[in-house]
Write a protein that holds these residues in place. Structure first.
Motif, PDB file in Angstrom:
ATOM      1  N   LEU A 134       0.860  -1.201   0.082  1.00 24.08           N
ATOM      2  CA  LEU A 134      -0.091  -0.111   0.086  1.00 24.08           C
ATOM      3  C   LEU A 134       0.849   1.494  -0.109  1.00 24.08           C
ATOM      4  CD1 LEU A 134      -2.872  -0.474   2.573  1.00 24.08           C
ATOM      5  CD2 LEU A 134      -3.130   0.182   0.172  1.00 24.08           C
ATOM      6  N   ILE A 135       2.026   1.122   0.698  1.00 26.46           N
ATOM      7  CA  ILE A 135       2.729   2.266   0.942  1.00 26.46           C
ATOM      8  C   ILE A 135       3.384   3.114  -0.456  1.00 26.46           C
ATOM      9  CG2 ILE A 135       3.290   2.328   3.362  1.00 26.46           C
ATOM     10  CD1 ILE A 135       6.098   1.409   2.012  1.00 26.46           C
ATOM     11  N   PHE A 136       3.432   1.961  -1.342  1.00 27.41           N
ATOM     12  CA  PHE A 136       3.892   2.641  -2.792  1.00 27.41           C
ATOM     13  C   PHE A 136       2.587   3.092  -3.510  1.00 27.41           C
ATOM     14  CE2 PHE A 136       6.811  -1.377  -2.424  1.00 27.41           C
ATOM     15  CZ  PHE A 136       7.670  -0.642  -1.703  1.00 27.41           C
ATOM     16  N   ARG A 137       1.580   2.973  -3.274  1.00 20.85           N
ATOM     17  CA  ARG A 137       0.455   3.544  -3.944  1.00 20.85           C
ATOM     18  C   ARG A 137      -0.536   4.380  -3.339  1.00 20.85           C
ATOM     19  NH1 ARG A 137      -1.421  -0.932  -7.900  1.00 20.85           N
ATOM     20  NH2 ARG A 137      -2.290  -2.043  -6.116  1.00 20.85           N
ATOM     21  N   LYS A 138      -0.454   4.552  -2.017  1.00 18.81           N
ATOM     22  CA  LYS A 138      -1.611   5.205  -1.416  1.00 18.81           C
ATOM     23  C   LYS A 138      -1.022   6.201  -0.323  1.00 18.81           C
ATOM     24  CE  LYS A 138      -6.050   3.010  -2.045  1.00 18.81           C
ATOM     25  NZ  LYS A 138      -6.999   2.389  -1.500  1.00 18.81           N
ATOM     26  N   VAL A 162      12.651   1.712 -11.293  1.00 24.17           N
ATOM     27  CA  VAL A 162      11.692   2.890 -11.548  1.00 24.17           C
ATOM     28  C   VAL A 162      11.016   2.468 -12.685  1.00 24.17           C
ATOM     29  CG1 VAL A 162      11.578   5.251 -12.045  1.00 24.17           C
ATOM     30  CG2 VAL A 162      13.212   4.381 -10.497  1.00 24.17           C
ATOM     31  N   ARG A 163      11.416   2.163 -13.892  1.00 25.45           N
ATOM     32  CA  ARG A 163      10.723   1.970 -14.870  1.00 25.45           C
ATOM     33  C   ARG A 163       9.372   0.710 -14.657  1.00 25.45           C
ATOM     34  NH1 ARG A 163      13.926   0.429 -19.886  1.00 25.45           N
ATOM     35  NH2 ARG A 163      11.905   0.836 -20.878  1.00 25.45           N
ATOM     36  N   MET A 164      10.138  -0.365 -13.865  1.00 25.90           N
ATOM     37  CA  MET A 164       9.119  -1.540 -13.501  1.00 25.90           C
ATOM     38  C   MET A 164       8.047  -0.953 -12.626  1.00 25.90           C
ATOM     39  SD  MET A 164       9.350  -4.771 -14.272  1.00 25.90           S
ATOM     40  CE  MET A 164      10.655  -5.738 -14.004  1.00 25.90           C
ATOM     41  N   ALA A 165       8.142  -0.047 -11.761  1.00 25.13           N
ATOM     42  CA  ALA A 165       7.467   0.540 -10.614  1.00 25.13           C
ATOM     43  C   ALA A 165       6.403   1.191 -11.348  1.00 25.13           C
ATOM     44  CB  ALA A 165       8.172   1.660  -9.719  1.00 25.13           C
ATOM     45  N   SER A 166       6.779   1.925 -12.492  1.00 27.48           N
ATOM     46  CA  SER A 166       5.786   2.769 -13.408  1.00 27.48           C
ATOM     47  C   SER A 166       4.765   1.963 -14.116  1.00 27.48           C
ATOM     48  CB  SER A 166       6.657   3.777 -14.336  1.00 27.48           C
ATOM     49  OG  SER A 166       7.233   2.996 -15.540  1.00 27.48           O
ATOM     50  N   THR A 167       5.065   0.576 -14.312  1.00 29.81           N
ATOM     51  CA  THR A 167       4.190  -0.246 -14.965  1.00 29.81           C
ATOM     52  C   THR A 167       3.076  -0.769 -13.907  1.00 29.81           C
ATOM     53  OG1 THR A 167       5.302  -2.229 -14.390  1.00 29.81           O
ATOM     54  CG2 THR A 167       6.029  -1.350 -16.428  1.00 29.81           C
ATOM     55  N   LYS A 168       3.315  -0.351 -12.803  1.00 32.06           N
ATOM     56  CA  LYS A 168       2.331  -0.644 -11.746  1.00 32.06           C
ATOM     57  C   LYS A 168       1.584   0.561 -11.152  1.00 32.06           C
ATOM     58  CE  LYS A 168       3.157  -5.157 -11.449  1.00 32.06           C
ATOM     59  NZ  LYS A 168       2.292  -6.203 -11.416  1.00 32.06           N
ATOM     60  N   ASN A 169       2.030   1.758 -11.825  1.00 30.07           N
ATOM     61  CA  ASN A 169       1.434   2.925 -11.484  1.00 30.07           C
ATOM     62  C   ASN A 169       1.590   3.259  -9.914  1.00 30.07           C
ATOM     63  OD1 ASN A 169       0.288   3.595 -13.918  1.00 30.07           O
ATOM     64  ND2 ASN A 169      -1.607   2.585 -13.284  1.00 30.07           N
ATOM     65  N   PHE A 170       3.072   3.043  -9.410  1.00 26.12           N
ATOM     66  CA  PHE A 170       3.387   3.440  -7.975  1.00 26.12           C
ATOM     67  C   PHE A 170       3.321   4.864  -7.888  1.00 26.12           C
ATOM     68  CE2 PHE A 170       5.489  -0.636  -6.645  1.00 26.12           C
ATOM     69  CZ  PHE A 170       4.649  -1.326  -6.651  1.00 26.12           C
ATOM     70  N   ASP A 171       3.513   5.450  -6.869  1.00 32.31           N
ATOM     71  CA  ASP A 171       3.654   6.860  -6.667  1.00 32.31           C
ATOM     72  C   ASP A 171       5.320   7.310  -6.600  1.00 32.31           C
ATOM     73  OD1 ASP A 171       4.590   6.414  -4.055  1.00 32.31           O
ATOM     74  OD2 ASP A 171       2.662   7.222  -3.116  1.00 32.31           O
ATOM     75  N   LEU A 172       5.638   8.192  -6.442  1.00 30.94           N
ATOM     76  CA  LEU A 172       6.927   8.885  -6.634  1.00 30.94           C
ATOM     77  C   LEU A 172       7.842   7.954  -5.588  1.00 30.94           C
ATOM     78  CD1 LEU A 172       7.217  12.384  -7.585  1.00 30.94           C
ATOM     79  CD2 LEU A 172       7.357  10.528  -8.959  1.00 30.94           C
ATOM     80  N   PHE A 173       7.175   8.114  -4.252  1.00 25.72           N
ATOM     81  CA  PHE A 173       7.795   7.159  -3.318  1.00 25.72           C
ATOM     82  C   PHE A 173       8.051   5.762  -3.403  1.00 25.72           C
ATOM     83  CE2 PHE A 173       8.004   4.818   0.721  1.00 25.72           C
ATOM     84  CZ  PHE A 173       9.047   5.209   1.491  1.00 25.72           C
ATOM     85  N   GLY A 174       6.995   5.331  -4.027  1.00 27.53           N
ATOM     86  CA  GLY A 174       6.960   3.920  -4.376  1.00 27.53           C
ATOM     87  C   GLY A 174       8.046   3.752  -5.395  1.00 27.53           C
ATOM     88  N   ALA A 175       8.320   4.389  -6.515  1.00 25.02           N
ATOM     89  CA  ALA A 175       9.067   4.412  -7.590  1.00 25.02           C
ATOM     90  C   ALA A 175      10.408   4.431  -6.996  1.00 25.02           C
ATOM     91  CB  ALA A 175       8.662   5.451  -8.657  1.00 25.02           C
ATOM     92  N   PHE A 176      10.609   5.318  -6.173  1.00 23.68           N
ATOM     93  CA  PHE A 176      12.067   5.537  -5.477  1.00 23.68           C
ATOM     94  C   PHE A 176      12.675   4.385  -4.642  1.00 23.68           C
ATOM     95  CE2 PHE A 176      14.871   6.724  -1.988  1.00 23.68           C
ATOM     96  CZ  PHE A 176      15.948   7.088  -2.767  1.00 23.68           C
ATOM     97  N   THR A 177      11.628   3.962  -4.208  1.00 17.21           N
ATOM     98  CA  THR A 177      12.097   2.762  -2.950  1.00 17.21           C
ATOM     99  C   THR A 177      12.278   1.328  -4.003  1.00 17.21           C
ATOM    100  OG1 THR A 177      10.640   3.371  -1.401  1.00 17.21           O
ATOM    101  CG2 THR A 177      11.108   1.372  -1.382  1.00 17.21           C
ATOM    102  N   ILE A 178      11.482   0.966  -4.985  1.00 23.94           N
ATOM    103  CA  ILE A 178      11.749   0.150  -5.926  1.00 23.94           C
ATOM    104  C   ILE A 178      13.282   0.381  -6.564  1.00 23.94           C
ATOM    105  CG2 ILE A 178      11.003  -1.218  -7.750  1.00 23.94           C
ATOM    106  CD1 ILE A 178       8.974  -1.651  -5.591  1.00 23.94           C
ATOM    107  N   GLY A 179      13.409   1.495  -7.017  1.00 26.00           N
ATOM    108  CA  GLY A 179      14.581   1.843  -7.700  1.00 26.00           C
ATOM    109  C   GLY A 179      15.878   1.363  -6.810  1.00 26.00           C
ATOM    110  N   PHE A 180      15.548   2.116  -5.511  1.00 30.56           N
ATOM    111  CA  PHE A 180      16.638   1.924  -4.537  1.00 30.56           C
ATOM    112  C   PHE A 180      17.095   0.574  -4.097  1.00 30.56           C
ATOM    113  CE2 PHE A 180      18.590   2.967  -0.359  1.00 30.56           C
ATOM    114  CZ  PHE A 180      19.745   3.412  -0.626  1.00 30.56           C
TER     115      PHE A 180
END
Lengths: 211, 211, 211
Positions: free
Chosen positions: A148-152, C26-44
């Motif tokens: 959830l923290i990645f989206r909401k 980050v690109r993988m996160a964008s396919t799941k419509n993550f927010d910026l925090f989520g995208a950063f975390t996945i990238g890291f």
């Protein structure tokens, strides 16, 4: 005397925060029809997961192995959900408050412990955020749901804001109790306002072409 | 002389348990059409995952990094599944026995190692349970399946029962070999009886209202 | 002087590798419509996850907590994807090259650090492989997708091959820089050739009978 009262107050808050985090884990487990062991484990991981990751990273024994209070808080949460299942929903807002207060305290504890171990301020910001928000992430992974923290909400961002404030206050030699209270307040307020006004971080839209 | 025989006996049991755990991982991977590397990794994680978490938590080097026997047991398990794929099903019951024996031993090792490091008895109970049952949990997460231990059988509860017995026996200065054998027997018997009589823990039903 | 140039060269490569790994997250996160925090975390996590597991296993502080450069590389990757989203696809091959070079370097760092800590050669092979390929595995778990490395390409096998070469070169007292360059080249070449010629490991087919 005052110090003891202060410590007791922190302990009560910590117990309530752990309890609220565990409740959220147990309830999530119940939506997946887990058995009692599964529900307990999810509740416990939600409550102690963030702090455990932090402790492994900074190289100390996970905090919950040194004091059984977190285990008791989780058992109580499980019992509470079992007994008052259909009343839990009505207590939604109360749990949200406990959860937010717990979040604030977890961020303070995470940042403070990391600085006390001699790590750089930016590490303390990361560890404060991990302490507050990665228990919920682990909970979601265990029930194979995208965290959830990645989206909401800006759940995680409330942690980041609080952890940055605490670390700056620490660098500026702000009185520690003032710093703790102010940090927790920032986290709690940001979280409550974010939910009330539905603040969101921008979504990173997918590329037009597939990966 | 007797001691050496005892150690060798434990080593053989441990090898068989690791082998059986790895087989379960490799077979699960084959249902998802993983390649050989994936199957090996899943097998290895199933076999050593629980003990690895335990060792990280109690602050020692993960056991499998100090002795290559667990690597060999996993390679052998992979080879075995490759060669005897369609015969493995017929050996179902044999593997179930190995798996249960391994479970019993893993619980003993987990609780004993934790007590030897000076942690509290209730920590030893948790670590015994983690050692026995969290390898399978990690396996399920890696194949993005809701962990079986949260929903089926009293797999985990057999670990809890054994770990509590061992810790109490330890506190009461029970002869260590007697304690080990009795603990492993409790775990193995509970598991076998649970499967035979389909014992389950109560399911935690979801709330009527959505979260 | 030469040494300093060498270190700077390695640092630049490491930065590019981290950047490329973070881009993939980050690109993988964008396919799941993550927010910026989520995208950063996945990238890291993609960039530092493998090395973090290695450091926890060998018992040292995770490398990224001692130098903020990995954090900056990830922030830059997030910014880059935000700004050049639809151009990223055209740069596919460039990223593939960076990613492969990063992979080669990560394997060298992983194996070398493990040997320097006094672990056995076969442990160094495992740690080199984990360093190179488990960041992507953690990324996939966080987005609840079955890890790619278990099913596609010989990504992980390129790591294994490189790590074995490095460990043997180390045992044979091969000049360290020669060993590092040769190892990275093996990983990079194997990966590029594997993709070009679509090399795959055999798939482990499921049993006919259900588990």
């Amino acid at each position: 005397m005052e110090l003891i009262e202060n410590i007791q107050f922190v302990n009560i808050i910590e117990f309530l925060g752990t309890f609220a985090f565990a409740i959220s884990g147990v309830r999530m487990a119940s939506t997946k029809n887990f058995d009692l062991f599964g529900a307990f484990t999810i509740g416990f991981v939600t409550a102690i997961g963030g702090g455990t990751l932090r402790d492994l990273f900074i190289g100390v024994t996970p905090f919950w192995m040194l004091n059984p209070v977190y285990l008791w808080a989780t058992l109580l949460a499980l019992l509470f959900v079992l007994l008052f299942k259909n009343k839990v929903v009505r207590l939604q807002y109360t749990f949200f408050l406990f959860d937010s207060i717990g979040l604030g305290l977890f961020v303070v504890v995470g940042a403070e412990k990391t600085l006390a171990m001699g790590f750089a301020p930016w590490v303390a910001v990361i560890m404060g955020t991990i302490t507050g928000s990665f228990g919920g992430m682990l909970r979601d992974i265990l029930i194979t749901q995208i965290p959830l923290i990645f989206r909401k909400e800006i759940y995680a961002l409330a942690c980041v804001a609080g952890a940055i404030f605490f670390t700056m206050g620490y660098a500026l030699d702000l009185n520690i109790v003032v710093n703790e209270v102010a940090t927790a307040s920032i986290v709690i307020l940001t979280r409550i306002l974010a939910v009330k006004f539905q603040w969101h971080l921008p979504i990173l839209k997918g590329e037009k072409n597939k990966l």
